[in-house]
Scaffold this motif. Structure first.
Motif, mmCIF file in Angstrom:
data_model
loop_
_atom_site.group_PDB
_atom_site.id
_atom_site.type_symbol
_atom_site.label_atom_id
_atom_site.label_comp_id
_atom_site.label_asym_id
_atom_site.label_seq_id
_atom_site.Cartn_x
_atom_site.Cartn_y
_atom_site.Cartn_z
ATOM 1 N N PRO A 24 16.072 11.274 54.532
ATOM 2 C CA PRO A 24 16.140 12.638 55.131
ATOM 3 C C PRO A 24 14.524 13.104 54.825
ATOM 4 C CG PRO A 24 18.444 12.614 54.346
ATOM 5 C CD PRO A 24 17.636 11.428 54.019
ATOM 6 N N GLU A 25 14.378 12.876 53.860
ATOM 7 C CA GLU A 25 12.843 13.249 53.219
ATOM 8 C C GLU A 25 11.875 12.461 53.914
ATOM 9 O OE1 GLU A 25 10.403 13.708 49.165
ATOM 10 O OE2 GLU A 25 12.546 13.179 49.010
ATOM 11 N N GLU A 79 12.302 10.759 56.766
ATOM 12 C CA GLU A 79 11.841 11.150 58.224
ATOM 13 C C GLU A 79 11.255 12.555 58.525
ATOM 14 O OE1 GLU A 79 16.270 11.225 59.304
ATOM 15 O OE2 GLU A 79 16.007 9.111 60.118
ATOM 16 N N ARG A 80 11.467 13.365 57.646
ATOM 17 C CA ARG A 80 10.719 14.685 57.631
ATOM 18 C C ARG A 80 9.334 14.522 57.254
ATOM 19 N NH1 ARG A 80 14.216 17.044 54.498
ATOM 20 N NH2 ARG A 80 13.151 16.841 52.426
ATOM 21 N N ASN A 81 8.987 13.801 56.593
ATOM 22 C CA ASN A 81 7.482 13.562 56.084
ATOM 23 C C ASN A 81 6.844 12.688 57.450
ATOM 24 O OD1 ASN A 81 7.561 14.564 53.474
ATOM 25 N ND2 ASN A 81 7.958 12.773 52.724
ATOM 26 N N ASN A 82 7.774 11.860 57.944
ATOM 27 C CA ASN A 82 7.195 11.185 59.178
ATOM 28 C C ASN A 82 6.862 12.230 60.419
ATOM 29 O OD1 ASN A 82 6.785 8.483 58.595
ATOM 30 N ND2 ASN A 82 8.918 8.496 58.298
ATOM 31 N N ARG A 83 7.925 13.073 60.434
ATOM 32 C CA ARG A 83 7.642 14.135 61.499
ATOM 33 C C ARG A 83 6.302 15.067 61.245
ATOM 34 N NH1 ARG A 83 13.157 14.554 61.121
ATOM 35 N NH2 ARG A 83 13.137 16.143 59.766
ATOM 36 N N LEU A 84 6.242 15.360 60.045
ATOM 37 C CA LEU A 84 5.118 16.105 59.772
ATOM 38 C C LEU A 84 3.790 15.635 59.946
ATOM 39 C CD1 LEU A 84 6.365 17.776 56.137
ATOM 40 C CD2 LEU A 84 6.219 18.881 58.522
ATOM 41 N N HIS A 109 17.138 9.105 50.235
ATOM 42 C CA HIS A 109 15.910 9.681 50.770
ATOM 43 C C HIS A 109 15.454 9.669 52.152
ATOM 44 C CE1 HIS A 109 15.015 10.427 46.281
ATOM 45 N NE2 HIS A 109 15.511 9.174 46.118
#
Length: 137
Positions: free
Chosen positions: A112-113, A115-120, A110
Motif C-alpha cells: 500500500p505504501e 502504491e501510494r508513492n507511485n501515485r504521488l 509495504h
C-alpha cells in the motif's frame, strides 16, 4: 583483465550477483512457494502451471530448468506417453523458501505504501528524465 572478486555485487561477473538475478524473479519465488507447500511430495509440471497464473509454459520450463541446474529442485520423468514430469525442492531449495517468504511478506506489508508513492510520483510535476546530472549531486 581483473579477476572477479566473490561477493562484489557491483561486478557483473560476480557469481553471487548472477545467482541473485536468477532467484530474485517473481516466477522463481512462486515456483519455490508452490513446491515448498507440497514438500516432501512432488508436483507435476501441469499442476505447477495451474497454480502459477500468468506464467507461460516456456517461462515455467526455463524457471524449473534453472532451479534444477542450481540444485534447488529435483526433476523426475515418468516414462509414459506423454511423459509425466515431476518436481520437488531439494534440501537446498527448501532452505531458500524462508528468505523468499520473508521477502514476499515484506512486499505484501509495504505494497500500500509503495502504491501510494507511485501515485504521488505520477501526479507530481514532471522534472525530467531520471538519471540526469541534477540527480548525481
Amino acid at each position: 583483465m581483473t579477476p572477479v572478486r566473490r561477493g562484489d555485487l557491483f561486478d557483473p561477473e560476480c557469481p553471487t550477483r548472477r545467482l541473485l538475478d536468477r532467484i530474485g524473479t517473481k516466477w522463481t519465488s512462486m515456483a519455490v512457494k508452490v513446491l515448498a507447500e507440497a514438500s516432501p511430495e512432488e508436483v507435476r509440471f501441469a499442476d505447477l502451471r495451474r497454480r502459477m497464473p500468468g506464467i507461460s509454459q516456456k517461462m515455467l520450463s526455463a524457471t524449473l530448468q534453472s532451479l534444477v541446474r542450481d540444485g534447488l529442485a529435483a526433476r523426475r520423468v515418468e516414462p509414459t506417453v506423454p511423459p509425466r514430469v515431476h518436481y520437488r525442492l531439494t534440501e537446498l531449495g527448501l532452505s531458500l523458501e524462508g528468505p523468499l517468504a520473508a521477502l514476499r511478506t515484506w512486499a505484501e506489508r509495504h505494497m500500500p505504501e509503495i502504491e501510494r508513492n507511485n501515485r504521488l510520483d505520477e501526479a507530481a510535476e514532471p522534472t525530467g528524465p531520471v538519471g540526469t546530472a541534477a540527480d548525481a549531486s
